[in-house]
Design an enzyme around this catalytic site. Structure first.
Site, PDB file in Angstrom:
ATOM      1  N   CYS A  63      12.131 -21.035  12.622  1.00  0.00           N
ATOM      2  CA  CYS A  63      11.563 -22.304  12.319  1.00  0.00           C
ATOM      3  C   CYS A  63      12.423 -23.394  11.683  1.00  0.00           C
ATOM      4  O   CYS A  63      13.298 -23.160  11.008  1.00  0.00           O
ATOM      5  CB  CYS A  63      10.505 -22.086  11.075  1.00  0.00           C
ATOM      6  SG  CYS A  63       9.528 -23.348  10.426  1.00  0.00           S
ATOM      7  N   CYS A  69      11.757 -25.475   3.371  1.00  0.00           N
ATOM      8  CA  CYS A  69      10.207 -25.103   3.057  1.00  0.00           C
ATOM      9  C   CYS A  69      10.344 -23.608   2.373  1.00  0.00           C
ATOM     10  O   CYS A  69      11.285 -22.752   2.475  1.00  0.00           O
ATOM     11  CB  CYS A  69       9.539 -24.754   4.408  1.00  0.00           C
ATOM     12  SG  CYS A  69       8.012 -24.034   4.331  1.00  0.00           S
ATOM     13  N   CYS A  72       9.049 -19.168   3.639  1.00  0.00           N
ATOM     14  CA  CYS A  72       9.818 -18.103   4.023  1.00  0.00           C
ATOM     15  C   CYS A  72      11.221 -18.120   3.529  1.00  0.00           C
ATOM     16  O   CYS A  72      11.816 -19.052   2.903  1.00  0.00           O
ATOM     17  CB  CYS A  72      10.117 -18.285   5.589  1.00  0.00           C
ATOM     18  SG  CYS A  72       8.811 -18.170   6.446  1.00  0.00           S
ATOM     19  N   CYS A 142       3.279 -23.727  11.894  1.00  0.00           N
ATOM     20  CA  CYS A 142       4.099 -22.799  11.031  1.00  0.00           C
ATOM     21  C   CYS A 142       3.758 -21.497  12.030  1.00  0.00           C
ATOM     22  O   CYS A 142       3.021 -21.113  12.141  1.00  0.00           O
ATOM     23  CB  CYS A 142       3.308 -22.592   9.875  1.00  0.00           C
ATOM     24  SG  CYS A 142       3.663 -20.959   8.974  1.00  0.00           S
ATOM     25  N   GLN A 236      -6.825  -9.089   3.623  1.00  0.00           N
ATOM     26  CA  GLN A 236      -5.312  -8.618   4.126  1.00  0.00           C
ATOM     27  C   GLN A 236      -4.923  -9.891   4.850  1.00  0.00           C
ATOM     28  O   GLN A 236      -5.745 -10.452   5.710  1.00  0.00           O
ATOM     29  CB  GLN A 236      -5.345  -7.338   4.791  1.00  0.00           C
ATOM     30  CG  GLN A 236      -5.873  -6.289   4.054  1.00  0.00           C
ATOM     31  CD  GLN A 236      -4.608  -5.890   2.914  1.00  0.00           C
ATOM     32  OE1 GLN A 236      -3.688  -6.432   2.743  1.00  0.00           O
ATOM     33  NE2 GLN A 236      -5.081  -5.077   2.042  1.00  0.00           N
ATOM     34  N   ASP A 283     -15.058  -2.828  -7.151  1.00  0.00           N
ATOM     35  CA  ASP A 283     -14.168  -3.782  -7.242  1.00  0.00           C
ATOM     36  C   ASP A 283     -14.858  -5.003  -8.480  1.00  0.00           C
ATOM     37  O   ASP A 283     -15.890  -5.036  -8.659  1.00  0.00           O
ATOM     38  CB  ASP A 283     -14.242  -4.720  -5.884  1.00  0.00           C
ATOM     39  CG  ASP A 283     -12.919  -5.607  -5.750  1.00  0.00           C
ATOM     40  OD1 ASP A 283     -12.031  -5.204  -5.100  1.00  0.00           O
ATOM     41  OD2 ASP A 283     -13.073  -6.766  -6.144  1.00  0.00           O
ATOM     42  N   ASP A 331      -6.273   0.436  -4.340  1.00  0.00           N
ATOM     43  CA  ASP A 331      -5.384  -0.748  -3.694  1.00  0.00           C
ATOM     44  C   ASP A 331      -5.438  -2.054  -4.635  1.00  0.00           C
ATOM     45  O   ASP A 331      -6.026  -2.928  -4.263  1.00  0.00           O
ATOM     46  CB  ASP A 331      -6.166  -1.231  -2.212  1.00  0.00           C
ATOM     47  CG  ASP A 331      -5.312  -2.296  -1.637  1.00  0.00           C
ATOM     48  OD1 ASP A 331      -4.311  -2.484  -2.136  1.00  0.00           O
ATOM     49  OD2 ASP A 331      -5.961  -2.897  -0.739  1.00  0.00           O
ATOM     50  N   CYS A 357       0.824  -4.052  -3.258  1.00  0.00           N
ATOM     51  CA  CYS A 357       1.576  -5.312  -2.839  1.00  0.00           C
ATOM     52  C   CYS A 357       2.459  -5.756  -3.607  1.00  0.00           C
ATOM     53  O   CYS A 357       3.300  -6.828  -3.536  1.00  0.00           O
ATOM     54  CB  CYS A 357       0.528  -6.553  -2.621  1.00  0.00           C
ATOM     55  SG  CYS A 357      -0.435  -7.133  -3.940  1.00  0.00           S
TER      56      CYS A 357
HETATM   57  C1  LIG Z   1      -5.137  -6.116  -2.699  1.00  0.00           C
HETATM   58  S1  LIG Z   1      -6.804  -6.550  -3.003  1.00  0.00           S
HETATM   59  C2  LIG Z   1      -7.374  -5.231  -2.128  1.00  0.00           C
HETATM   60  C3  LIG Z   1      -8.971  -5.480  -1.643  1.00  0.00           C
HETATM   61  C4  LIG Z   1      -9.149  -4.440  -0.450  1.00  0.00           C
HETATM   62  N1  LIG Z   1      -8.840  -3.122  -0.565  1.00  0.00           N
HETATM   63  C5  LIG Z   1      -8.620  -4.875   1.034  1.00  0.00           C
HETATM   64  O1  LIG Z   1      -7.828  -4.120   1.656  1.00  0.00           O
HETATM   65  O2  LIG Z   1      -8.859  -6.095   1.358  1.00  0.00           O
HETATM   66  C6  LIG Z   1      -7.099  -6.277  -4.730  1.00  0.00           C
HETATM   67  C7  LIG Z   1      -8.500  -6.256  -5.194  1.00  0.00           C
HETATM   68  O3  LIG Z   1      -8.593  -6.003  -6.505  1.00  0.00           O
HETATM   69  C8  LIG Z   1      -9.754  -6.694  -7.061  1.00  0.00           C
HETATM   70  N2  LIG Z   1      -9.370  -6.785  -8.357  1.00  0.00           N
HETATM   71  C9  LIG Z   1      -8.525  -7.642  -8.889  1.00  0.00           C
HETATM   72  N3  LIG Z   1      -8.733  -7.471 -10.497  1.00  0.00           N
HETATM   73  C10 LIG Z   1      -9.352  -6.582 -10.564  1.00  0.00           C
HETATM   74  C11 LIG Z   1      -9.862  -5.745 -11.753  1.00  0.00           C
HETATM   75  N4  LIG Z   1      -9.618  -6.064 -12.891  1.00  0.00           N
HETATM   76  N5  LIG Z   1     -11.040  -4.785 -11.450  1.00  0.00           N
HETATM   77  C12 LIG Z   1     -11.379  -4.343 -10.157  1.00  0.00           C
HETATM   78  N6  LIG Z   1     -10.958  -5.204  -9.055  1.00  0.00           N
HETATM   79  C13 LIG Z   1     -10.090  -5.957  -9.312  1.00  0.00           C
HETATM   80  C14 LIG Z   1      -9.737  -7.969  -6.277  1.00  0.00           C
HETATM   81  O4  LIG Z   1     -10.896  -8.470  -6.350  1.00  0.00           O
HETATM   82  C15 LIG Z   1      -9.211  -7.451  -4.645  1.00  0.00           C
HETATM   83  O5  LIG Z   1     -10.505  -7.351  -3.858  1.00  0.00           O
END
Ligand SMILES: C[S@@+](CC[C@H](N)C(=O)[O-])C[C@H]1O[C@@H](n2cnc3c(N)ncnc32)[C@H](O)[C@@H]1O
Length: 411
Positions: A63, A69, A72, A142, A236, A283, A331, A357
């Protein structure tokens, strides 16, 4: 300012070159190990002014905005150095905590590119923030965005021209582009907003968390299901990333009969797992849980999903409640899941498939599980944030013997 000669020794975790000068570590963006530069040094940071020696690992960035920017950090790395850098992001924090497990596979998850991004409209134009600045680098294109978001810079520019300075999160959905604007005050005339909305052909326009205009239904296809996308819910970054992470989850939960998906979001794992058997999903995002709860029963071919809104930081699923499950998918967001992981450590759960992540919080949570007797069986990297200093982690933790029993764990 006098220029200082620096020799770059390594790459830091933000992708910057690291040199030692007067016994101090100095971070020099956009430099590579083995390079010698003349640099303006200010505290622990430096800007390379002239390159005396360049690395054979340096490649031309994709880019033209790279280096200015802030979107990246690492477009200038050869493919092998890039891969080593991303794997190092996972392994280094783990090694610091005594976990020597190497990454066993690393997957390119760029696919078609990012299906969601946040850009900024400012007086100077529309684009991403410049590196270490509050100024926007105006862009027309982008390269890390999916073709379905190719018009993102133009959309943000036109929304900014009408609404004033604002931040705009765009998501490419099956129903069209979903735009969520954050702006200090919305004083725009409704007819002007509707007219721009039609010109931009958006599916939905939300301002400060509220849908103000809607033309289509913003939804995403997840496995067999169609799920409505709530404003601001997590998705994601790339479709390829979602698919690769889901394959990892499906492979490593095979044989589990009582599965919970913790931090499930809209349910990319729960909805695919439900093709095999019932799932309980948690969640804290109530609209996401509602969307998942509505999508599952209207999708043919799925076993039931019990979707539950719960804050797993304040109220983790307890060691006693976890007796209902033999396999967990976890996750969490960047902060990790310390409270939840401590309950898992004290539970009798046999297998945990964890996605993360943030490598630092992941290493902390992994160490808690390993100290509790879990073996780390797989450690895999997924690269969906192409050219950034972020990486996704997939890991499988299994107990040889289920806690509190003498029997080996058999999923
Ligand atoms: C990295 S994302 C993963 C979501 C899903 N597994 C996906 O792959 O799309 C993290 C998730 O954690 C949730 N989250 C953040 N803080 C939280 C909490 N204190 N208790 C429960 N969930 C939470 C967010 O709403 C989000 O959906």
């Amino acid at each position: 300012m006098t220029e200082t000669r620096l020799t770059i020794e390594s790459l830091g975790h933000k992708g910057e070159g690291v040199a030692t000068h007067d016994g101090r570590r100095i971070f020099v963006p956009f430099t590579l190990p083995g390079e010698t530069v003349l640099a303006d040094v200010s505290d622990d940071r430096a800007e390379a002014v002239r390159f005396e020696v360049t690395s054979p690992e340096r490649i031309a960035p994709e880019c033209p905005h790279f280096g200015v920017c802030g979107g990246c950090q690492v477009q200038h790395l050869s493919p092998s150095l890039y891969r080593d850098f991303k794997i190092g992001l996972i392994e280094t924090p783990m090694r610091r905590l005594g976990l020597e497990q190497p990454v066993d596979a690393f997957h390119d998850a760029r696919g078609e590119g990012r299906r969601r991004a946040t850009l900024h409209a400012r007086r100077e134009g529309a684009g991403y923030m410049r590196a270490r600045s509050h100024q926007v680098e105006p862009i027309e294109h982008c390269p890390v965005l999916a073709p379905s978001l190719a018009s993102a810079p133009r959309i943000v520019k036109e929304l900014g021209a009408l609404l004033g300075e604002c931040d705009v999160s765009l998501t490419a959905t099956e129903g069209g582009i979903d735009a969520a604007v954050r702006v200090a005050r919305n004083r725009t005339r409704p007819d002007a907003l509707s007219s721009l909305f039609r010109t931009l052909k958006l599916a939905r326009l939300a301002i400060n968390g509220e849908a103000v205009l809607m033309a289509g239904r913003p939804f995403v296809r997840i496995g067999l299901a169609e799920v409505d996308l709530p404003i601001g819910s997590f998705l994601q970054a790339t479709e390829a990333g979602e698919k690769l992470l889901s394959e990892f989850v499906l492979t490593h939960t095979e044989g589990g009969s009582r599965i919970a998906d913790l931090f499930c979001g809209l349910g990319p794992f729960a909805l695919r797992l439900a093709e095999r058997g019932p799932v309980t999903a948690f969640d804290s995002d109530k609209p996401a849980i509602a969307a998942l709860g509505q999508a599952a029963p209207r999708t043919r071919g799925l076993k039931p999903i019990a979707a539950k809104a719960r804050d797993l930081f304040r109220e983790p699923v307890t060691r006693f409640e976890l007796d209902d499950f033999d396999t967990l998918v976890l996750d969490p967001p960047r902060a990790g899941a310390e409270a939840q992981v401590r309950e898992i450590a004290a539970s009798r759960v046999g297998r945990v498939v964890m996605l993360a992540c943030d490598a630092q919080s992941f290493a902390r949570d992994a160490a808690i599980l390993v100290d509790a007797g879990f073996a780390l069986d797989h450690l895999t990297g997924f690269d969906q944030f192409t050219y950034s200093s972020h990486v996704e982690i997939g890991a499988v933790f299994a107990r040889a013997v289920t806690k509190g029993t003498k029997r080996p764990f058999r999923p």
